[in-house]
Structure formats: structure tokens, C-alpha cells
Scaffold this active site. Structure first.
Site, PDB file in Angstrom:
ATOM      1  N   ASP A 153      45.556   8.031  -9.621  1.00 56.02           N
ATOM      2  CA  ASP A 153      44.934   6.905  -8.931  1.00 56.02           C
ATOM      3  C   ASP A 153      44.380   5.935  -9.976  1.00 56.02           C
ATOM      4  O   ASP A 153      44.101   6.330 -11.115  1.00 56.02           O
ATOM      5  CB  ASP A 153      43.818   7.405  -8.028  1.00 56.02           C
ATOM      6  N   ASP A 170      40.074   9.968  -6.841  1.00 51.82           N
ATOM      7  CA  ASP A 170      38.625  10.094  -6.700  1.00 51.82           C
ATOM      8  C   ASP A 170      38.079   9.738  -5.340  1.00 51.82           C
ATOM      9  O   ASP A 170      36.999  10.174  -4.976  1.00 51.82           O
ATOM     10  CB  ASP A 170      37.926   9.206  -7.732  1.00 51.82           C
TER      11      ASP A 170
END
Length: 712
Positions: free
Chosen positions: A426, A607
Site C-alpha cells: 500500500d 495500514d
């Protein structure tokens, strides 16, 4: 979440979730799925071993019928009723109590055994044996219940598991020790039986605790959504209503600073909305009339009136929670090495002990001597070394990784991480630090810089806070302004003498039309040129080195993000990797499913909430400690600090750990190959068998200790 949920438009198939008690190993998964799959009217059954739940797709079967079908397989099922389900908590409490009792008893029995080992003879030795029996026998009955009940349930339904040889070994050891004590025999093994129970209970409790932790992810996610909202009635009055009672079309009022409780469209008002819970991006987005907003996001700067399109279980965030729950089933189907070995180990041990007893009986050795040999076989083949092969290596490696800044949350994480061959990263908060900073465009004139700082300090907008922090680090002194006014959704305005000063959206500040997808704000003071300030989040300092290390390990890293295409493309180019932009949570999950369908084992590093389904879908997942609590709960490993290097470090440690695990299995099997023939031949007493069993366990532990430097 309801127990029964429709999953087909025509209503022909429904899905019922049950919490299942009695699942102990991978064999239980196959037993339940195969058994329920043969029930008429059941379309499919999928077990989530992590949460101990089974989701049954069926053609409107009665809940009682499904519960009975689970019971017929030797398990106890209860309709899942969401967070109120306390089965896992009850199991953990029972294991803690049993562990405490076994530990206390083990210390006392071992203390009494010291006198026997020191050479006590005659009545003194018999007295200490009886004292040990008085402590050990009630302890075995109480603390052994998790194993005895599991073994009895398995045998009653014509199957076996790892608890069967454990229960037989403990029971026979206690029985033979009691017989030896009652007949004045020299040896008793109460200490070995209680110590074995203590260590087995410790492992069972740790496994239960990890499963309970894994269930917290979805619950934490849903706690981020308000349970009620302020509804605007047609007559102009307002009423607080539970989110589940709000229907599409109703209007909801959301004050500045509140979380939005429904999915909907902005009717009136202009504000900024923090969508980081859903998108993972820390930069707020404008919410204007006609804009779509989602439950769980935060209205930052001004009141909004929202026309509801979905509420309660129909919202986008509830869909993400369901995606996480379904995705975790795929991960739970992963069968650990120890579970695979246990399928053959238990029946093999039973057969050897039975054949030993029968063979010596036929040879005329008598019941007592034959039973002692059978007990020696059970003790010497007790699955302690086999059971320790994986967990002890994991514990030592986990300690090494913790010192390197990586926390392991799932017992099977290292095994899965070692087999990963594809990594998806990510962007915001993972490859970057998710700290928005001004990159360019700040005025250099001291007066303008001071006025800019005063405006930035007066606003709670995230961009203003980042700007103020940057100017304060540069020791800029604020210039006092007057007539300060905040225009919701637009920016801040004030006066410096006769001059107007503005900070906010470029088109509002000075009619500036930006042509870039970068995050921007504008500052202007009448009589001076306007300044367009560009914001961005920068990569972690060691991101290039970490990605180079991943390549050295055989990975081809990919960047996946919900951010804009130009932003993702620029970062991917800077790091020399492939980047994919504008990816929703479902898009990330589908991308992982496609890779895994082609035979890849995906490591997902993310996250935020938008990464939750992907983290659950992936073969193994990591999250930074700075990420959302949802992301951390969904991940198998969490790394700390501002560095990305813990990701490749954890991979190297996982591969080393699995190499040691394979060595441990070789040692455990080799020990049995050497020791079992001696026990069957009557050359090993139960005491020597207990010492040999302990020695094999110590050998496995010593080999695992080589992993203390695994995270280097």
C-alpha cells in the site's frame, strides 16, 4: 450481524453462521465441511478455524436441523449472534484456570519428587508417592478436561485427533503410577503426567489467545461507525435514531467534528470530510451538495445535511467488514505442518502401543508387565517433541523479530510468510509515512510567512496543521491578524491592516484553477501575488533499500493505492516498481485473489481500513504500527518505527525459521525411530521413557535457540 443472512436475489439460498466448539486441528475443518456438505439441502459449508465459526449456505433449512447436523459430527454448534458471542472468552478463562491449577500442582509434585530422586526408600518413598498422588490425581482430572473431552468426542464419533494419544498417555501413566504406589512399587510418574499437562495447556491457551485476538478486527471496524444519527423530520424537528432504523431517503444532520453514521448524498452545506478510515488517504476531501459521503468518515469543518442512501448493515463499511470476515476463511484453511503430521501420528501411536501390549501378553509377560511396556511406548512416543517442533521455533524467532521491530500476531504467520512469493505494498502509511507536508510553494517574504503561519495556526484543517508545523520548524514568527473568519469548505480569511489575507482552496483564494492532481492550497495577500502550496507524503527513508532487498529475495514488489493516478505513478517511478492507482478495498481483494488463483502466495503490506479485506484475503499480511487499529488487527505481523526494512527482515527470519522447523521434525522423527523399538522390546522403563521423551524435547528446543539471531 444476524445469524441468517440472505445471499441470493431470489431468496433460494440463505447463509447461517454457527460458532463451533470442539475444533482442535485441521482434521476438524475437513470433518465439518465434508460432513455438512453431505446434508441434504446444504449447498456448501466453510469453516473459519481462526474464529471457530462455520458459514453454511443452504436452502432454508431450520436452524435446529443444522445445529443437530453439527452435533452428529461430534461438535457443538451455536447460532452466531455477533459480538455477544462469548464462547471464545469462556474457553480462554477455562484454559487459564486449568493452566494455573496444573502449574501449581506441577511445582509441588516436583518438589516432592526431589526426595524420591535423592534416594528415599521404603515407607518414606511410599509416603511421598501418596502425597504426590493426592495432588496429581485431582489435578489431572480437572486440568486434563480440555484434552479428555476432545478425545472422547472424537472417539465417540469414530475419529481421532492429537488429544487422543495425549489423553491415553496421561491416563495410563496416572493409573500405573497409582497402582505402583498402592502395591509399594519403586517408581511412579505423577510428576511427568502433571508437567506434560501444564506444557500442553500453555500451548492450547496461546493458540486460543491468538484466535481471540484475530476476531477483534471486524469488531474494531464496526465500532468506528456511530450507532445512531440525528434525523431531520419533514416538519423540521429532529430526532436521534438508531442507525438500523434509518431508511433510505431520510435526511440526517451531521455537525462539524462528528462521524457520519450513514451512507448518503450531501443535500446542503459545504465542508471537508476525512475519508482516511475508508480510503487510507490522510488528505480530506471536499463535501459539496451532490457529493457522496460514507458512514464512518468524519465531517471536519461545517454542518452538513445528508440524504441517506444506506444505513446499518447496508453501508459500505459494513460491506468491508463482511469482506474481511469472508476473506479470513480462506486464510484459516491453511493447514499447519503440525496439524498435517497429527493426522498420521495419533493412529500410529495407538497401534504401536496396542501391538506392544498384545505381543507381550501373547509372549506370556502378564498384564502388569505388558501394560508397563505399553505405557512406556505411549510415553516415549508422546508428541511433545513433535508438538514443540513448530511453536518453540516460532517463539524464539518471534523474540528475535520483536527485537528487530516486528510483532507476530498469528502462530502460523511465519510458516505462511516463508512461502510468500509476491508482495503488494500500500502507498499511504506503508511505503510513505502518511504525514502530509508542504513540498513547494511556501512564500519566502517574512511578512507573508508570518501572516501565513497565523492563519494556519487558527485552523483545524489537516493541511493547515501540516503547514503550521512546517513553518514552526523553520522558526517563523506569526504575524497577528484581525477580523479572522473561517469559511467552511473554503478556507480562512483575515485582515492585516487594510490588506485581505486568505488561505484555502485555490479557486476561492484567487480564482486559481490547478491543473495537477496533487494536493494543493493557496495563500494570497492583497497587493501581492498568490502562492500555490503543494502538499504530499514522502516515502519512508529506507523504502528504496527495502524494495531492493525484496528484489534480492526474489520478489517483484507492486504498489497498490486508492490515491490518484499521477501521485501513484510518480512514487512508483521514484521507487522503480509497478504502481496501480484508484483501487477500492474490493479491487485490492480481487487483485490478490487473481494472483493466488494463478498459484502465487501473496504478502500484503498495508495500514488502513481500505486494506482490511486485502490483508485478510492475502496468504499473509503485515501492517505498520502507525496504521489504523483495523489494519493492525487484520494483519498477521505488525512492524514498528518509520522504516520499511522490517518487511524483508521478517521474510528472511521466516525462511530461516521454517528451515529449523523441518530440522526439528527430522530430530523428533529420528528420536522415535531409535527409541520406539527399544520401548517395544521391553528395554525401556516408563521412567527412562519419560527421561528420553524430555531429552528429545530439549534437543528440539536447543536447535530452535539457533534462531535467536534470525532477524538480521
Amino acid at each position: 450481524m444476524n445469524a441468517v443472512l440472505p445471499i441470493a436475489p431470489d431468496g433460494d439460498v440463505v447463509e447461517t453462521s454457527f460458532t463451533v466448539e470442539g475444533m482442535k486441528c485441521a482434521g476438524c475443518i475437513a470433518k465439518i465441511e465434508d460432513g455438512l456438505g453431505r446434508v441434504p439441502g446444504v449447498a456448501s459449508a466453510r469453516v473459519n478455524f481462526t474464529t471457530h465459526r462455520v458459514r453454511i449456505q443452504h436452502h432454508h433449512l431450520a436452524e435446529d436441523a443444522l445445529q443437530s447436523a453439527i452435533g452428529a459430527l461430534g461438535f457443538t454448534g451455536h447460532a452466531f449472534v455477533g459480538e455477544s458471542d462469548s464462547a471464545a472468552r469462556s474457553e480462554s478463562r477455562a484454559l487459564v484456570l486449568a493452566l494455573a491449577v496444573a502449574g501449581f500442582a506441577a511445582m509441588n509434585v516436583m518438589l516432592l519428587s526431589v526426595a524420591i530422586w535423592s534416594g528415599a526408600e521404603g515407607p518414606t518413598r511410599t509416603l511421598f508417592h501418596w502425597l504426590s498422588a493426592m495432588i496429581a490425581l485431582p489435578t489431572i482430572v480437572f486440568a486434563g478436561r480440555p484434552f479428555f473431552s476432545s478425545a472422547w468426542s472424537a472417539l465417540r464419533h469414530g475419529r481421532t485427533n492429537m488429544d487422543v494419544p495425549i489423553s491415553i498417555g496421561v491416563t495410563l501413566t496416572a493409573a500405573m503410577s497409582l497402582y505402583e504406589t498402592a502395591t509399594g512399587g519403586r517408581d511412579a510418574y505423577f510428576d511427568g503426567a502433571v508437567m506434560l499437562l501444564f506444557f500442553l495447556l500453555a500451548g492450547r491457551f496461546l493458540d486460543s489467545a491468538m484466535r481471540a485476538k484475530a476476531q477483534d478486527g471486524v469488531a474494531a471496524l464496526m465500532r468506528r461507525v456511530p450507532t445512531d444519527a440525528l434525523v431531520l423530520r419533514p416538519d423540521g424537528t429532529t430526532q436521534w435514531r438508531a442507525a438500523s432504523d434509518i431508511a433510505p431517503g431520510m435526511k440526517v444532520l451531521v455537525a462539524a467534528g462528528e462521524r457520519i453514521g450513514v451512507d448518503g448524498v450531501v443535500e446542503t452545506g459545504s465542508s471537508d470530510v476525512d475519508r482516511s478510515l475508508v480510503t487510507g488517504e490522510s488528505v480530506p476531501e471536499p463535501a459539496l451538495p451532490g457529493s457522496q459521503v460514507l458512514a464512518g468518515t468524519i465531517n471536519l469543518t461545517a454542518p452538513l445535511t445528508i440524504r441517506t442512501t444506506a444505513a446499518g448493515e447496508s453501508t459500505a463499511i459494513a460491506d468491508i467488514a463482511r469482506l474481511m470476515e469472508v476473506a479470513s476463511q480462506g486464510k484459516s484453511r491453511y493447514v499447519r505442518i503440525a496439524d498435517r503430521a497429527s493426522r498420521l501420528y495419533a493412529p500410529a501411536v495407538h497401534t504401536l502401543a496396542l501391538l506392544s501390549f498384545a505381543g507381550w501378553m501373547i509372549a506370556g509377560a502378564g498384564v502388569h508387565h505388558s501394560m508397563m511396556i505399553a505405557v512406556a511406548v505411549l510415553i516415549i512416543t508422546c508428541p511433545c517433541a513433535l508438538g514443540l517442533a513448530v511453536p518453540i521455533a516460532q517463539v524464539v524467532a518471534a523474540g528475535s523479530l520483536l527485537r528487530a521491530g516486528v510483532l507476530i500476531k498469528d502462530g502460523s504467520a511465519l510458516e505462511r510468510l516463508a512461502s510468500a512469493d509476491t508482495v503488494l505494498l500500500d502507498k499511504t502509511g506503508t511505503v510513505t509515512l502518511a504525514r502530509i507536508e508542504p513540498l513547494a510553494g511556501i512564500p519566502q517574504d517574512p511578512l507573508e510567512r508570518g501572516a501565513l503561519l497565523w492563519l494556519a495556526q487558527s485552523s483545524r484543517h489537516p493541511l493547515s496543521r501540516a503547514l503550521a508545523a512546517s513553518l514552526e520548524r523553520d522558526a517563523v514568527l506569526p504575524v497577528p491578524l484581525t477580523h479572522l473568519v473561517e469559511h467552511p469548505g473554503l478556507g480562512m480569511e483575515a485582515r492585516l491592516g487594510t490588506r485581505t489575507v486568505r488561505l484555502g482552496r485555490p479557486d476561492w483564494v484567487d480564482g486559481i484553477e490547478t491543473v495537477t492532481d496533487a494536493v494543493t492550497a493557496a495563500f494570497a495577500m492583497s497587493g501581492s501575488s498568490a502562492h500555490v502550496i503543494i502538499f504530499g507524503d514522502t516515502p519512508r527513508a529506507d523504502a528504496p533499500a527495502a524494495i531492493a532487498r525484496l528484489r534480492d529475495l526474489g520478489f517483484v514488489p507492486q504498489l497498490v493505492s486508492g490515491d490518484a493516478e499521477p501521485v501513484v505513478r510518480a512514487l512508483a517511478k521514484r521507487l522503480g516498481i509497478v504502481g496501480r492507482a484508484r483501487m477500492s478495498p474490493a479491487d485490492k481483494g480481487r487483485a490478490i485473489e487473481e494472483l493466488q488463483a494463478s498459484g502465487r502466495h501473496v504478502l500484503m503490506v498495508g495500514d488502513g481500513l481500505n486494506d482490511g479485506p486485502a490483508l485478510k484475503t492475502a496468504h499473509v499480511a503485515m501492517a505498520p504500527s502507525s496504521g489504523s487499529d483495523v489494519g493492525q488487527l487484520a494483519a498477521d505481523l505488525v512492524f514498528f518505527g518509520d522504516r520499511l526494512m522490517p518487511v524483508p527482515v521478517a521474510i528472511v527470519a521466516a525462511r530461516r525459521t521454517m528451515a529449523v522447523v523441518r530440522q526439528n521434525f527430522a530430530l523428533a522423527i529420528g528420536y522415535n525411530v531409535l527409541a520406539v523399538p527399544l520401548a517395544i522390546g521391553g528395554l525401556v522403563t516408563p521412567l527412562i521413557a519419560a527421561l528420553a521423551m524430555s531429552g528429545s524435547s530439549l534437543l528440539v528446543v536447543a536447535n530452535a535457540l539457533r534462531l535467536r539471531g534470525a532477524a538480521r
